[in-house]
Design an enzyme around this catalytic site. Sequence first.
Site, PDB file in Angstrom:
ATOM      1  N   ASN A 240       0.808  -1.230   0.000  1.00  0.00           N
ATOM      2  CA  ASN A 240       0.000   0.000   0.000  1.00  0.00           C
ATOM      3  C   ASN A 240       0.837   1.274   0.000  1.00  0.00           C
ATOM      4  O   ASN A 240       0.457   2.252  -0.636  1.00  0.00           O
ATOM      5  CB  ASN A 240      -1.012  -0.014   1.153  1.00  0.00           C
ATOM      6  CG  ASN A 240      -0.343   0.011   2.496  1.00  0.00           C
ATOM      7  OD1 ASN A 240       0.679  -0.636   2.698  1.00  0.00           O
ATOM      8  ND2 ASN A 240      -0.891   0.757   3.418  1.00  0.00           N
TER       9      ASN A 240
ATOM     10  N   GLU B  91       3.958  -4.200  12.145  1.00  0.00           N
ATOM     11  CA  GLU B  91       2.943  -3.166  11.907  1.00  0.00           C
ATOM     12  C   GLU B  91       1.842  -3.831  11.095  1.00  0.00           C
ATOM     13  O   GLU B  91       2.061  -4.190   9.933  1.00  0.00           O
ATOM     14  CB  GLU B  91       3.541  -1.991  11.129  1.00  0.00           C
ATOM     15  CG  GLU B  91       4.584  -1.211  11.921  1.00  0.00           C
ATOM     16  CD  GLU B  91       5.176  -0.048  11.148  1.00  0.00           C
ATOM     17  OE1 GLU B  91       6.188   0.502  11.613  1.00  0.00           O
ATOM     18  OE2 GLU B  91       4.647   0.307  10.081  1.00  0.00           O
TER      19      GLU B  91
ATOM     20  N   CYS C 160      -3.243   1.795   6.409  1.00  0.00           N
ATOM     21  CA  CYS C 160      -3.642   1.078   7.624  1.00  0.00           C
ATOM     22  C   CYS C 160      -4.246   2.012   8.655  1.00  0.00           C
ATOM     23  O   CYS C 160      -4.934   1.584   9.567  1.00  0.00           O
ATOM     24  CB  CYS C 160      -2.429   0.383   8.206  1.00  0.00           C
ATOM     25  SG  CYS C 160      -1.096   1.536   8.554  1.00  0.00           S
TER      26      CYS C 160
HETATM   27  P1  NAD Z   1       0.087  -9.051   3.350  1.00  0.00           P
HETATM   28  O1  NAD Z   1       0.200  -9.500   4.756  1.00  0.00           O
HETATM   29  O2  NAD Z   1      -0.745  -9.840   2.422  1.00  0.00           O
HETATM   30  O3  NAD Z   1       1.522  -9.007   2.662  1.00  0.00           O
HETATM   31  C1  NAD Z   1       2.568  -8.229   3.196  1.00  0.00           C
HETATM   32  C2  NAD Z   1       3.893  -8.858   2.813  1.00  0.00           C
HETATM   33  O4  NAD Z   1       4.001 -10.130   3.438  1.00  0.00           O
HETATM   34  C3  NAD Z   1       4.060  -9.092   1.312  1.00  0.00           C
HETATM   35  O5  NAD Z   1       5.393  -8.814   0.973  1.00  0.00           O
HETATM   36  C4  NAD Z   1       3.770 -10.593   1.183  1.00  0.00           C
HETATM   37  O6  NAD Z   1       4.410 -11.186   0.081  1.00  0.00           O
HETATM   38  C5  NAD Z   1       4.335 -11.116   2.485  1.00  0.00           C
HETATM   39  N1  NAD Z   1       3.760 -12.383   2.938  1.00  0.00           N
HETATM   40  C6  NAD Z   1       2.505 -12.845   2.748  1.00  0.00           C
HETATM   41  N2  NAD Z   1       2.366 -14.067   3.326  1.00  0.00           N
HETATM   42  C7  NAD Z   1       3.561 -14.362   3.917  1.00  0.00           C
HETATM   43  C8  NAD Z   1       4.059 -15.470   4.657  1.00  0.00           C
HETATM   44  N3  NAD Z   1       3.296 -16.538   4.929  1.00  0.00           N
HETATM   45  N4  NAD Z   1       5.330 -15.432   5.104  1.00  0.00           N
HETATM   46  C9  NAD Z   1       6.111 -14.365   4.857  1.00  0.00           C
HETATM   47  N5  NAD Z   1       5.713 -13.297   4.124  1.00  0.00           N
HETATM   48  C10 NAD Z   1       4.445 -13.275   3.673  1.00  0.00           C
HETATM   49  O7  NAD Z   1      -0.373  -7.528   3.401  1.00  0.00           O
HETATM   50  P2  NAD Z   1      -0.695  -6.565   2.172  1.00  0.00           P
HETATM   51  O8  NAD Z   1      -1.990  -7.010   1.592  1.00  0.00           O
HETATM   52  O9  NAD Z   1       0.517  -6.449   1.321  1.00  0.00           O
HETATM   53  O10 NAD Z   1      -0.879  -5.153   2.905  1.00  0.00           O
HETATM   54  C11 NAD Z   1      -2.087  -4.687   3.399  1.00  0.00           C
HETATM   55  C12 NAD Z   1      -2.159  -4.919   4.892  1.00  0.00           C
HETATM   56  O11 NAD Z   1      -1.050  -4.310   5.528  1.00  0.00           O
HETATM   57  C13 NAD Z   1      -3.382  -4.293   5.533  1.00  0.00           C
HETATM   58  O12 NAD Z   1      -3.894  -5.167   6.496  1.00  0.00           O
HETATM   59  C14 NAD Z   1      -2.815  -3.046   6.222  1.00  0.00           C
HETATM   60  O13 NAD Z   1      -3.572  -2.584   7.306  1.00  0.00           O
HETATM   61  C15 NAD Z   1      -1.467  -3.542   6.642  1.00  0.00           C
HETATM   62  N6  NAD Z   1      -0.528  -2.433   6.855  1.00  0.00           N
HETATM   63  C16 NAD Z   1      -0.242  -2.061   8.142  1.00  0.00           C
HETATM   64  C17 NAD Z   1       0.626  -0.997   8.379  1.00  0.00           C
HETATM   65  C18 NAD Z   1       0.927  -0.508   9.776  1.00  0.00           C
HETATM   66  O14 NAD Z   1       1.768   0.367   9.914  1.00  0.00           O
HETATM   67  N7  NAD Z   1       0.291  -1.019  10.800  1.00  0.00           N
HETATM   68  C19 NAD Z   1       1.233  -0.353   7.316  1.00  0.00           C
HETATM   69  C20 NAD Z   1       0.919  -0.759   6.018  1.00  0.00           C
HETATM   70  C21 NAD Z   1       0.036  -1.815   5.805  1.00  0.00           C
HETATM   71  O1  6OD Z   2       4.170   6.831   8.000  1.00  0.00           O
HETATM   72  C1  6OD Z   2       4.740   5.804   8.387  1.00  0.00           C
HETATM   73  O2  6OD Z   2       5.870   5.832   8.909  1.00  0.00           O
HETATM   74  C2  6OD Z   2       4.106   4.498   8.236  1.00  0.00           C
HETATM   75  N1  6OD Z   2       4.805   3.431   8.677  1.00  0.00           N
HETATM   76  C3  6OD Z   2       2.869   4.409   7.688  1.00  0.00           C
HETATM   77  C4  6OD Z   2       2.141   3.226   7.521  1.00  0.00           C
HETATM   78  C5  6OD Z   2       0.901   3.323   7.025  1.00  0.00           C
HETATM   79  C6  6OD Z   2       0.054   2.184   6.831  1.00  0.00           C
HETATM   80  O3  6OD Z   2      -0.530   1.932   5.801  1.00  0.00           O
END
Ligand code: NAD
Ligand code: 6OD
Length: 490
Positions: free
Chosen positions: A158, A257, A291
């Site tokens: 994202n 995160e 997120c």
């Molecule tokens: P995802 O968990 O599907 O994938 C994230 C990464 O993990 C990708 O690189 C993927 O290839 C890898 N991955 C997937 N399965 C794995 C496994 N079994 N072992 C190791 N690696 C694996 O997430 P996404 O769809 O790419 O991102 C969206 C999600 O991320 C949303 O839930 C969002 O809220 C969250 N997010 C959170 C934050 C935060 O700061 N809290 C920031 C950005 C995104």
């Molecule tokens: O702004 C940042 O440092 C950060 N880690 C944002 C993450 C956003 C989630 O989608």
Amino acid sequence: MLPASLASLRNYVDGEFVSTERQFDNISPLHGRLLGRVHEADAALVDRAVQAARKALEGPWGRSTVDERAAWLHKVADVIERRFDEFVAAEVADTGRPVTQARNLDVFRAIANLRTFADLGKVAHGECFESRTAQGEALLNYTVRKPLGVVASISPWNLPILSMTWKAAPALICGNTLVVKPSEETPSSATLLAEAFHEAGVPPGVFNLVHGFGANSAGAAMSAHPGIDGITFTGESRTGSTIMKAVADGVKEVSFELGGKNAAIVFADCDFDAAVEGVLRSSFANTGQVCLCSERVYVERPIFERFVQALKAGAEKLRIGYPDEPGVDMGSLISHKHRAKVLSYFKLAVEEGATVVTGGGIPHFGDERDDGAFIQPTIWTGLPDTARCVREEVFGPVCHIAPFDTEEEVVRRANDSNYGLAGTLWTTNLQRAHRVARQFDTGIVWVNTWYVRDLRTPFGGTKLSGLGREGGRWSLDFYSEVSNICIKVG
Ligand code: NAD
Ligand code: 6OD
């Protein structure tokens, strides 16, 4: 114009760009066309990357001072600045987001992450205590910071380059070496980042990039690798849980995160226009794929109807379109597959009894934009707090707005979530702002604003939203192994 190297996206291991036989397509969410072929790393290549990272800890990087590492990070930032438009093009092509966003948030933050942590690393400090035992021995206790070792960093799609540099910069300034994996959906800006490390002359093995998927691919191979000393992950809560299990036997350091289902609370005493503008941004920024987005909005009853109508008017004015269209506010979703998931929630909301105030479907342009993974900004009302659409993260441009009557009630409802990432509060009552802000069961709270960042502050979530904090000294602490030294001095 997409740089030529992104037609064939290779891994970067031990200072060399590495091709693999197994490849997958990088597809544009805007028109479904092929952007590039991605060279997928298998477990053997991940192992080579980990070995290279381990070897680099014994070379010039392992002996470097923090000043030298800071100079390297600034050099990488210089390369990104010089190639700014290429990074913007890569980020836009992979994600379909507006060019203005890629310039002002994504690539801007990549540079800021590198420069901020380069400078913060120089002021990382330890503790020192003088004491005397009952027997009269004089003691000096002090801490020293050492790198964890080889850090694995797994990123989501994202905010691709923002998330990757947010982890890479503090890990490197603390002296670690890295194996990073971008999401399979967004391989381009990470490949350019590897080129930037190469151009900046960072020693081989310090920054290694592997491409691939999660399960049964590079992601799983990274988290199961015994040579990894710590893992930093951003992505879905379920994936975090899988990774945690994979590293449990080796008792590795983890920083997570994860997802969010964030609440925004709007009190009747708010600056109304500012609150509408703020919630418009917090619900629909990056097409709802942040997120931190507020998918749950609670509005005090006296202004509820007026607020719903104002947010509806704002959402209907948002301009959806191609990244370079003048005045565009919302790009596409990351993929048609993700759009199908978001649309399934749009359908579920209606089944659960929602009133669709606006949106709820796909925009129709009547031209080639109809091929893109576009979606309408959507507002629901009328769902119970128990509805799946009020409890589960949709990760699209959607919010549910519910009325509330008392402060106590709204705090309870806002905290009634399995997630705990960010809370947002709109009020002009200073005492209420302080009182409610500290009652949010989240790692982050914004009052009368949303997603403004000072990189020295702690960032992370409670409950299913994560584990640990990064940012400022919290990042320096996570990426350091701290040893205490006790010396008898008299
Ligand atoms: P995802 O968990 O599907 O994938 C994230 C990464 O993990 C990708 O690189 C993927 O290839 C890898 N991955 C997937 N399965 C794995 C496994 N079994 N072992 C190791 N690696 C694996 O997430 P996404 O769809 O790419 O991102 C969206 C999600 O991320 C949303 O839930 C969002 O809220 C969250 N997010 C959170 C934050 C935060 O700061 N809290 C920031 C950005 C995104
Ligand atoms: O702004 C940042 O440092 C950060 N880690 C944002 C993450 C956003 C989630 O989608």
